[in-house]
Design an enzyme around this catalytic site. Structure first.
Site, mmCIF file in Angstrom:
data_model
loop_
_atom_site.group_PDB
_atom_site.id
_atom_site.type_symbol
_atom_site.label_atom_id
_atom_site.label_comp_id
_atom_site.label_asym_id
_atom_site.label_seq_id
_atom_site.Cartn_x
_atom_site.Cartn_y
_atom_site.Cartn_z
ATOM 1 N N GLU A 134 -29.892 -21.141 -23.459
ATOM 2 C CA GLU A 134 -30.187 -21.193 -24.891
ATOM 3 C C GLU A 134 -30.557 -22.632 -25.233
ATOM 4 O O GLU A 134 -30.452 -23.535 -24.418
ATOM 5 C CB GLU A 134 -28.961 -20.758 -25.684
ATOM 6 C CG GLU A 134 -28.588 -19.319 -25.396
ATOM 7 C CD GLU A 134 -27.687 -18.747 -26.476
ATOM 8 O OE1 GLU A 134 -26.473 -18.843 -26.319
ATOM 9 O OE2 GLU A 134 -28.228 -18.239 -27.482
ATOM 10 N N GLU B 34 -23.648 -16.011 -22.019
ATOM 11 C CA GLU B 34 -23.002 -17.331 -22.186
ATOM 12 C C GLU B 34 -21.504 -17.084 -22.155
ATOM 13 O O GLU B 34 -20.939 -16.613 -23.145
ATOM 14 C CB GLU B 34 -23.388 -17.941 -23.544
ATOM 15 C CG GLU B 34 -24.860 -18.218 -23.722
ATOM 16 C CD GLU B 34 -25.313 -19.490 -23.036
ATOM 17 O OE1 GLU B 34 -24.547 -20.063 -22.236
ATOM 18 O OE2 GLU B 34 -26.454 -19.899 -23.294
ATOM 19 N N ASN C 272 -15.344 -18.702 -32.032
ATOM 20 C CA ASN C 272 -15.024 -20.141 -32.024
ATOM 21 C C ASN C 272 -16.103 -21.002 -32.690
ATOM 22 O O ASN C 272 -15.786 -22.011 -33.301
ATOM 23 C CB ASN C 272 -14.711 -20.618 -30.605
ATOM 24 C CG ASN C 272 -15.821 -20.337 -29.627
ATOM 25 O OD1 ASN C 272 -16.694 -19.515 -29.887
ATOM 26 N ND2 ASN C 272 -15.797 -21.013 -28.505
ATOM 27 N N CYS D 210 -16.109 -23.206 -25.424
ATOM 28 C CA CYS D 210 -16.473 -22.763 -24.072
ATOM 29 C C CYS D 210 -16.759 -23.959 -23.185
ATOM 30 O O CYS D 210 -16.461 -23.952 -21.996
ATOM 31 C CB CYS D 210 -17.680 -21.851 -24.138
ATOM 32 S SG CYS D 210 -19.074 -22.620 -24.945
HETATM 33 P P1 NAD Z 1 -14.789 -11.778 -26.511
HETATM 34 O O1 NAD Z 1 -15.530 -11.513 -25.262
HETATM 35 O O2 NAD Z 1 -13.501 -11.108 -26.730
HETATM 36 O O3 NAD Z 1 -15.666 -11.416 -27.797
HETATM 37 C C1 NAD Z 1 -16.942 -11.932 -28.003
HETATM 38 C C2 NAD Z 1 -17.739 -10.979 -28.847
HETATM 39 O O4 NAD Z 1 -17.942 -9.772 -28.115
HETATM 40 C C3 NAD Z 1 -17.064 -10.560 -30.154
HETATM 41 O O5 NAD Z 1 -18.059 -10.426 -31.150
HETATM 42 C C4 NAD Z 1 -16.486 -9.206 -29.815
HETATM 43 O O6 NAD Z 1 -16.315 -8.366 -30.921
HETATM 44 C C5 NAD Z 1 -17.572 -8.659 -28.909
HETATM 45 N N1 NAD Z 1 -17.163 -7.580 -28.006
HETATM 46 C C6 NAD Z 1 -15.907 -7.319 -27.533
HETATM 47 N N2 NAD Z 1 -15.955 -6.238 -26.711
HETATM 48 C C7 NAD Z 1 -17.242 -5.831 -26.667
HETATM 49 C C8 NAD Z 1 -17.923 -4.794 -25.971
HETATM 50 N N3 NAD Z 1 -17.292 -3.953 -25.148
HETATM 51 N N4 NAD Z 1 -19.267 -4.674 -26.122
HETATM 52 C C9 NAD Z 1 -19.928 -5.539 -26.918
HETATM 53 N N5 NAD Z 1 -19.340 -6.530 -27.613
HETATM 54 C C10 NAD Z 1 -18.017 -6.681 -27.473
HETATM 55 O O7 NAD Z 1 -14.670 -13.350 -26.554
HETATM 56 P P2 NAD Z 1 -13.890 -14.192 -27.635
HETATM 57 O O8 NAD Z 1 -12.459 -14.109 -27.282
HETATM 58 O O9 NAD Z 1 -14.344 -13.842 -28.989
HETATM 59 O O10 NAD Z 1 -14.465 -15.666 -27.323
HETATM 60 C C11 NAD Z 1 -13.877 -16.505 -26.409
HETATM 61 C C12 NAD Z 1 -14.689 -16.539 -25.141
HETATM 62 O O11 NAD Z 1 -16.050 -16.818 -25.392
HETATM 63 C C13 NAD Z 1 -14.232 -17.655 -24.226
HETATM 64 O O12 NAD Z 1 -14.115 -17.177 -22.920
HETATM 65 C C14 NAD Z 1 -15.325 -18.692 -24.327
HETATM 66 O O13 NAD Z 1 -15.439 -19.544 -23.249
HETATM 67 C C15 NAD Z 1 -16.523 -17.856 -24.538
HETATM 68 N N6 NAD Z 1 -17.574 -18.628 -25.193
HETATM 69 C C16 NAD Z 1 -18.672 -19.006 -24.470
HETATM 70 C C17 NAD Z 1 -19.664 -19.765 -25.053
HETATM 71 C C18 NAD Z 1 -20.888 -20.202 -24.281
HETATM 72 O O14 NAD Z 1 -21.854 -20.586 -24.880
HETATM 73 N N7 NAD Z 1 -20.888 -20.147 -22.969
HETATM 74 C C19 NAD Z 1 -19.552 -20.129 -26.384
HETATM 75 C C20 NAD Z 1 -18.435 -19.731 -27.101
HETATM 76 C C21 NAD Z 1 -17.453 -18.959 -26.489
#
Ligand code: NAD
Length: 498
Positions: free
Chosen positions: A478, A267, A169, A301
Site C-alpha cells: 500500500e 497487511e 488501531n 502493526c
Molecule cells: P482482526 O483480524 O480481528 O480484525 C480486522 C478486521 O477484520 C476487522 O474489521 C474485523 O471485523 C474483520 N474480520 C474479522 N473476522 C473476519 C472474517 N472472517 N472475514 C472478514 N473480515 C473479518 O484484527 P484486529 O484485532 O482488529 O487488528 C489487530 C491486527 O491487525 C494485528 O495483528 C495487527 O498487527 C494487524 N494490523 C496490521 C496492519 C498492517 O498494515 N500490516 C495495520 C494495522 C493492524
C-alpha cells in the site's frame, strides 16, 4: 451552553460524546438502517463507557452495498474524465482538513488513542487523498516496440469493486490509504470498518459525497467480522480485497478469496526489530524506541516491538529508556497524557498474560508490568509501559505479536548477530536501524527481511513510501505509487497494422 457552538474536544469532555454521530450504514449515497434492525454499542476505551450506537450489519446489508457499488461502477463514475476524479479527491482532502478536529475527537472516543495522535492520523488521511488526487490522470500505460507492422500498447483499467476490511488501531488512516488509491484508479469501494471503531469510516463516507463523489462509489457497512466482514470477502461480485488485520483472520480471508479467485492485498501483523548498533546516536535511538513502541499504546502493526541492541551499548540504552518511561503519564486520550488505554479489556488481559508468563519464566521486567487506570477517574483499560530485558530469540515475548506497550529487548554481539536476530521471527513487516555508519546502515537494510526499513528515524516516510509485509506479515504493497497497481488491471493490446 444554550446554542453556543463548542469545539469538538470541549463538547466530548463535557458530554462524553459528540452530537450527531452517524448510526446507520452508508449505501448508495444515503444512510441506510441495518436490514435486521440490530445495533451495537461503541465504547470509549479511556473510561469503558458507551458513547454511541451503530448498525450491526449482515449479509443482506453487504448485498445491498455491493449491488450499489456495481451499479455505480457502470455509471457516471466510469465515464468521468480522470482529472474529474482528481478534483473530487482533492476536495475530499480539503474538507477533511476543515473538519479535522471533529474527526480526530471521534477517533479518540472510538479507539482511545491520544488526541494528538488522532490529529496526526486525520492529517495523514487528508494527505492520502491529496497524494492520490494527483495520480488520477497519470495512470499511463506503455507503448511496446514490435516493429513497423504492429502497434502494441498497455492500458491500466480499474478492477471494479474493491472491498476494504479495516482494523481498530488506525481506523481513518488505514481506510484512507486504501480508499484513496482505489478511487484514484476509478474503482468503487465497499468498506467494513472494525466493530470497535466504526465512526470515522461513516463520517468519511458522508464527506466524500459532500466532495462530489457519485452515489454508490463509496459504501460503508458496519458490524462484526463474522456477520459483515465474512460475507463481504466471500461476495462473488467483489473484484479486489484489501485486508488489514491479524494473521488468523487474514488466512480465512485468503481462503474466502480463493473461492472466487479474488485479488488480494494482505497487511497482517508484525514483530518489527529496531536495531541499535554500538556507534548509534543513543538519544535518537531512545526517541525512536519510545515512539515506536508506546505510540497508540503499542497497538501498531509496525511497532518497534523488539529492541535489538549491541551488547556494548545495552546498559546505556536500557538506563535511558527506563528513565524516560518512568516519566510517562497515562490518561484519557482527550487529556494531555503520554499514553492512552488499550482498545478493550480482552486486549489488556492478553497483554498482561504475556508479561505475567514472562515474569513467571524469570524474565527481567525492567519497568512497568501491571494493568492500570486513568489516574483522574480510576477508569479505562490501561497497561503500564513495560520493558522485558535480555530475551532469548525463541521467547514467546520475542516471537509473538503482543500488540500492547511491551518492549522486548534482545542483546546482539555485533551487526551480523543483530541481523540474524532480526530475521528470526515469522513476521517481516518493517525494521529500524540506528548507526552513524551509513555503509553499515545500508548493508543492514539489504540483509533484514522487511517491507520497509527506517534508518535513524523510526517511522520515517509518509504516504509516498510504499508499505507492506513479507512472510506472515502479508503481501502486496500500500501507499506510494505502488499502491495504484493493486487497484488496476493491466491490459496489453497488440495489432497487426502492416
Ligand atoms: P482482526 O483480524 O480481528 O480484525 C480486522 C478486521 O477484520 C476487522 O474489521 C474485523 O471485523 C474483520 N474480520 C474479522 N473476522 C473476519 C472474517 N472472517 N472475514 C472478514 N473480515 C473479518 O484484527 P484486529 O484485532 O482488529 O487488528 C489487530 C491486527 O491487525 C494485528 O495483528 C495487527 O498487527 C494487524 N494490523 C496490521 C496492519 C498492517 O498494515 N500490516 C495495520 C494495522 C493492524
Amino acid at each position: 451552553m444554550g446554542g453556543v457552538a463548542r469545539n469538538p474536544r470541549d463538547e466530548a469532555l463535557a458530554t462524553g460524546t459528540l452530537a450527531g454521530l452517524p448510526n446507520a450504514h452508508f449505501i448508495d449515497g444515503a444512510w441506510v438502517a441495518p436490514s435486521a434492525g440490530r445495533m451495537m454499542d461503541s465504547v470509549d476505551p479511556g473510561n469503558g463507557k458507551v458513547f454511541a450506537r451503530f448498525a450491526s450489519g449482515d449479509a443482506a446489508d453487504i448485498d445491498k452495498a455491493v449491488a450499489s457499488a456495481r451499479k455505480a461502477f457502470a455509471g457516471e463514475w466510469r465515464r468521468m474524465v480522470p482529472a474529474g476524479r482528481g478534483r473530487i479527491l482533492a476536495q475530499a482532502a480539503a474538507l477533511l482538513r476543515a473538519q479535522a478536529e471533529r474527526f480526530a475527537v471521534a477517533e479518540t472516543l472510538d479507539s482511545g488513542k491520544r488526541l494528538l495522535e488522532a490529529r496526526g492520523d486525520v492529517a495523514g488521511a487528508a494527505r492520502a487523498f491529496e497524494y492520490y488526487a494527483g495520480a488520477c490522470d497519470k495512470m499511463q500505460g506503455d507503448s511496446i516496440p514490435l516493429g513497423p507492422d504492429y502497434l502494441a500498447y498497455t492500458t491500466l483499467e480499474p478492477v471494479g469493486v474493491a472491498a476494504q476490511i479495516v482494523p481498530w488501531n488506525y481506523p481513518i488512516s488505514t481506510l484512507a490509504r486504501g480508499v484513496a488509491p482505489a478511487l484514484a484508479v476509478g474503482n468503487c469501494v465497499v468498506a467494513k470498518p472494525a466493530e470497535q471503531t466504526p465512526m470515522t469510516a461513516l463520517m468519511l463516507a458522508e464527506l466524500l459525497h459532500a466532495a462530489g463523489l457519485p452515489a454508490g462509489v463509496f459504501n460503508v457497512v458496519t458490524g462484526t467480522g463474522k456477520d459483515a466482514g465474512a460475507p463481504l470477502v466471500a461476495h462473488p461480485d467483489i473484484n479486489h480485497i484489501t485486508f488489514t488485520g491479524s494473521v488468523a483472520t487474514g488466512q480465512s480471508v485468503m481462503r474466502a478469496a480463493a473461492a472466487n479467485v479474488t485479488r488480494l492485498v494482505l497487511e497482517l501483523g508484525g514483530k518489527s526489530p529496531l536495531v541499535v548498533l554500538d556507534d548509534a546516536d543513543l538519544d535518537a535511538a531512545v526517541d525512536g524506541v519510545l515512539g515506536g513502541i508506546y505510540e497508540n499504546a503499542g497497538q501498531i502493526c509496525s511497532a518497534a516491538s523488539r529492541l535489538i541492541v549491541d551488547r556494548r551499548v545495552h546498559a546505556a540504552m536500557l538506563e535511558r529508556l527506563v528513565a524516560r518511561v518512568a516519566k510517562m503519564r497515562l490518561g484519557h486520550g482527550l487529556g494531555d497524557a503520554d499514553m492512552g488505554p488499550l482498545i478493550s479489556p480482552e486486549q489488556r488481559n492478553r497483554v498482561a498474560g504475556f508479561v505475567d508468563r514472562a515474569r513467571a519464566r524469570g524474565v527481567s521486567v525492567a519497568c512497568g508490568g501491571h494493568a492500570a487506570a486513568d489516574p483522574e477517574t480510576g477508569l479505562g483499560w490501561f497497561y503500564e509501559p513495560t520493558i522485558l530485558d535480555a530475551l532469548k530469540p525463541d521467547d514467546e515475548a520475542v516471537t509473538e505479536e503482543i500488540f500492547g506497550p511491551v518492549l522486548a529487548v534482545q542483546i546482539a554481539d555485533d551487526a551480523d548477530h543483530a541481523v540474524a536476530l532480526a530475521n528470526f521471527t515469522r513476521y517481516a513487516l518493517v525494521a529500524g536501524v540506528y548507526t552513524s555508519d551509513f555503509a553499515r546502515a545500508h548493508r543492514l537494510a539489504a540483509a533484514i527481511d522487511a517491507g520497509q526499513v527506517y534508518i535513524n528515524e523510526y517511522f520515517a516516510g509518509g504516504i509516498e513510501t510504499p508499505f507492506g509485509g513479507n512472510r506472515h506479515s502479508g503481501f502486496g504493497r500500500e501507499k506510494g505509487l505502488e499502491a495504484l497497481r493493486s487497484y488496476a488491471k493491466l491490459k496489453s493490446v497488440a495489432a497487426r497494422i502492416g
